[in-house]
Design a protein around this motif. Structure first.
Motif, PDB file in Angstrom:
ATOM      1  N   ALA A 108      -4.982  11.013  -4.214  1.00  0.00           N
ATOM      2  CA  ALA A 108      -4.189   9.779  -4.198  1.00  0.00           C
ATOM      3  C   ALA A 108      -3.620   9.504  -5.590  1.00  0.00           C
ATOM      4  O   ALA A 108      -2.438   9.140  -5.736  1.00  0.00           O
ATOM      5  N   VAL A 109      -4.439   9.716  -6.609  1.00  0.00           N
ATOM      6  CA  VAL A 109      -3.966   9.517  -7.990  1.00  0.00           C
ATOM      7  C   VAL A 109      -2.830  10.507  -8.292  1.00  0.00           C
ATOM      8  O   VAL A 109      -1.823  10.156  -8.921  1.00  0.00           O
ATOM      9  N   GLN A 110      -2.974  11.740  -7.827  1.00  0.00           N
ATOM     10  CA  GLN A 110      -1.932  12.749  -8.066  1.00  0.00           C
ATOM     11  C   GLN A 110      -0.608  12.340  -7.412  1.00  0.00           C
ATOM     12  O   GLN A 110       0.473  12.547  -7.986  1.00  0.00           O
ATOM     13  N   ILE A 111      -0.675  11.781  -6.236  1.00  0.00           N
ATOM     14  CA  ILE A 111       0.560  11.325  -5.574  1.00  0.00           C
ATOM     15  C   ILE A 111       1.197  10.189  -6.388  1.00  0.00           C
ATOM     16  O   ILE A 111       2.405  10.199  -6.672  1.00  0.00           O
ATOM     17  N   ILE A 140       0.867  -1.195   0.000  1.00  0.00           N
ATOM     18  CA  ILE A 140       0.000   0.000   0.000  1.00  0.00           C
ATOM     19  C   ILE A 140       0.901   1.242   0.000  1.00  0.00           C
ATOM     20  O   ILE A 140       1.893   1.307   0.726  1.00  0.00           O
ATOM     21  N   ARG A 141       0.519   2.254  -0.822  1.00  0.00           N
ATOM     22  CA  ARG A 141       1.322   3.485  -0.915  1.00  0.00           C
ATOM     23  C   ARG A 141       0.629   4.680  -0.255  1.00  0.00           C
ATOM     24  O   ARG A 141       1.286   5.638   0.164  1.00  0.00           O
ATOM     25  N   ILE A 142      -0.696   4.634  -0.219  1.00  0.00           N
ATOM     26  CA  ILE A 142      -1.471   5.761   0.322  1.00  0.00           C
ATOM     27  C   ILE A 142      -2.690   5.193   1.052  1.00  0.00           C
ATOM     28  O   ILE A 142      -3.288   4.212   0.581  1.00  0.00           O
ATOM     29  N   ILE A 143      -3.060   5.816   2.162  1.00  0.00           N
ATOM     30  CA  ILE A 143      -4.274   5.395   2.875  1.00  0.00           C
ATOM     31  C   ILE A 143      -5.275   6.550   2.878  1.00  0.00           C
ATOM     32  O   ILE A 143      -4.922   7.704   3.168  1.00  0.00           O
ATOM     33  N   ILE A 144      -6.510   6.248   2.518  1.00  0.00           N
ATOM     34  CA  ILE A 144      -7.613   7.204   2.629  1.00  0.00           C
ATOM     35  C   ILE A 144      -8.480   6.734   3.789  1.00  0.00           C
ATOM     36  O   ILE A 144      -8.903   5.572   3.819  1.00  0.00           O
ATOM     37  N   ALA A 145      -8.716   7.622   4.752  1.00  0.00           N
ATOM     38  CA  ALA A 145      -9.492   7.233   5.934  1.00  0.00           C
ATOM     39  C   ALA A 145     -10.694   8.157   6.086  1.00  0.00           C
ATOM     40  O   ALA A 145     -10.539   9.377   6.170  1.00  0.00           O
ATOM     41  N   GLY A 146     -11.893   7.577   6.106  1.00  0.00           N
ATOM     42  CA  GLY A 146     -13.109   8.369   6.242  1.00  0.00           C
ATOM     43  C   GLY A 146     -13.872   7.979   7.495  1.00  0.00           C
ATOM     44  O   GLY A 146     -14.082   6.794   7.757  1.00  0.00           O
ATOM     45  N   ALA A 147     -14.268   8.979   8.269  1.00  0.00           N
ATOM     46  CA  ALA A 147     -15.045   8.700   9.483  1.00  0.00           C
ATOM     47  C   ALA A 147     -15.860   9.928   9.866  1.00  0.00           C
ATOM     48  O   ALA A 147     -15.554  11.051   9.454  1.00  0.00           O
ATOM     49  N   GLY A 148     -16.886   9.684  10.682  1.00  0.00           N
ATOM     50  CA  GLY A 148     -17.752  10.777  11.108  1.00  0.00           C
ATOM     51  C   GLY A 148     -17.717  10.978  12.610  1.00  0.00           C
ATOM     52  O   GLY A 148     -17.066  10.235  13.341  1.00  0.00           O
ATOM     53  N   MET A 149     -18.413  12.015  13.049  1.00  0.00           N
ATOM     54  CA  MET A 149     -18.538  12.413  14.469  1.00  0.00           C
ATOM     55  C   MET A 149     -17.147  12.708  15.066  1.00  0.00           C
ATOM     56  O   MET A 149     -16.383  13.435  14.466  1.00  0.00           O
ATOM     57  N   ALA A 150     -16.806  12.166  16.241  1.00  0.00           N
ATOM     58  CA  ALA A 150     -15.479  12.446  16.824  1.00  0.00           C
ATOM     59  C   ALA A 150     -14.457  11.593  16.079  1.00  0.00           C
ATOM     60  O   ALA A 150     -13.969  10.577  16.580  1.00  0.00           O
ATOM     61  N   ALA A 151     -14.150  12.028  14.857  1.00  0.00           N
ATOM     62  CA  ALA A 151     -13.474  11.160  13.887  1.00  0.00           C
ATOM     63  C   ALA A 151     -11.968  11.090  14.126  1.00  0.00           C
ATOM     64  O   ALA A 151     -11.199  11.826  13.531  1.00  0.00           O
ATOM     65  N   HIS A 152     -11.543  10.148  14.948  1.00  0.00           N
ATOM     66  CA  HIS A 152     -10.119   9.996  15.219  1.00  0.00           C
ATOM     67  C   HIS A 152      -9.460   8.944  14.320  1.00  0.00           C
ATOM     68  O   HIS A 152      -8.276   8.681  14.438  1.00  0.00           O
ATOM     69  N   LEU A 153     -10.263   8.341  13.394  1.00  0.00           N
ATOM     70  CA  LEU A 153      -9.739   7.234  12.579  1.00  0.00           C
ATOM     71  C   LEU A 153      -8.491   7.622  11.778  1.00  0.00           C
ATOM     72  O   LEU A 153      -7.479   6.922  11.838  1.00  0.00           O
ATOM     73  N   ALA A 154      -8.558   8.734  11.035  1.00  0.00           N
ATOM     74  CA  ALA A 154      -7.424   9.101  10.184  1.00  0.00           C
ATOM     75  C   ALA A 154      -6.175   9.369  11.030  1.00  0.00           C
ATOM     76  O   ALA A 154      -5.069   8.946  10.671  1.00  0.00           O
ATOM     77  N   GLY A 155      -6.349  10.043  12.156  1.00  0.00           N
ATOM     78  CA  GLY A 155      -5.204  10.347  13.021  1.00  0.00           C
ATOM     79  C   GLY A 155      -4.602   9.102  13.638  1.00  0.00           C
ATOM     80  O   GLY A 155      -3.378   8.966  13.733  1.00  0.00           O
ATOM     81  N   VAL A 156      -5.453   8.187  14.066  1.00  0.00           N
ATOM     82  CA  VAL A 156      -4.958   6.933  14.654  1.00  0.00           C
ATOM     83  C   VAL A 156      -4.193   6.128  13.603  1.00  0.00           C
ATOM     84  O   VAL A 156      -3.117   5.582  13.877  1.00  0.00           O
TER      85      VAL A 156
END
Ligand code: RP5
Length: 166
Positions: free
Chosen positions: A130-133, A60-76
């Motif tokens: 992600a495509v641009q990267i 994997i080269r890039i991760i896309i993380a989507g979450a709602g409310m107190a969205a700590h998913l991307a940071g974690v």
């Protein structure tokens, strides 16, 4: 291009799928292999950490993380990998995504999350970003991105022509 996934799309819940599908659609359009997973930062923290920390080793080269409310998913996720992480705040809950936007974008210095807009536009842009990267090291992908921009501009011209008086 390799057929093993280069982009990992993670979302906190299946309720995020109608939004995150926009990112998947862009990656499909550009022929970028990806994997989509549901994993929650608070409901299954260990599993989410393992998904993030093991991503680079399996290509994997890039991760896309989507979450709602107190969205700590991307940071974690960003805390568990040095791969670039693109965050998408998803709408919903009492604050309809503003909470998720702040939670995703306001990372303390040291662990960045490249945060997109709330909702479908953000998920679509996450896919394009992600495509641009990847296009930095893939000339065919770079050409496809230029064509995509040209098509967008032509679409505006068509719409402009359509509203002109006969
Ligand atoms: C977050 O809580 C998810 O990313 C989702 O946006 C939100 C609500 O989740 P569900 O209760 O719909 O599963 O973790």
């Amino acid at each position: 291009m390799s057929s093993s996934p280069l982009v990992l799309i993670v979302m906190g819940s299946d309720s995020d799928l109608p939004i995150m599908q926009e990112a998947a659609d862009i990656l499909t359009k550009f022929g970028v292999p990806f994997e989509m997973r549901i994993s929650s930062a608070h409901r299954c923290p260990q599993r989410t950490a393992e998904l993030a920390s093991g991503a680079a080793a399996r290509g994997i080269r890039i991760i896309i993380a989507g979450a709602g409310m107190a969205a700590h998913l991307a940071g974690v996720i960003a805390a568990e990998t040095t791969l670039p992480v693109i965050g998408v705040p998803t709408p919903g809950g009492a604050l309809n995504g503003v909470d998720a936007l702040y939670s995703t974008v306001q990372m303390p210095g040291g662990i960045p999350v490249a945060t997109m807009a709330i909702g479908k536009a953000g998920a679509k842009n996450a896919g394009i970003f992600a495509v641009q990267i990847l296009a930095l090291t893939d000339t065919l992908l770079a050409r496809s991105l230029n064509e995509y921009r040209t098509e967008m501009a032509q679409e505006v011209e068509r719409k402009d022509a359509a509203i002109q008086p006969a």
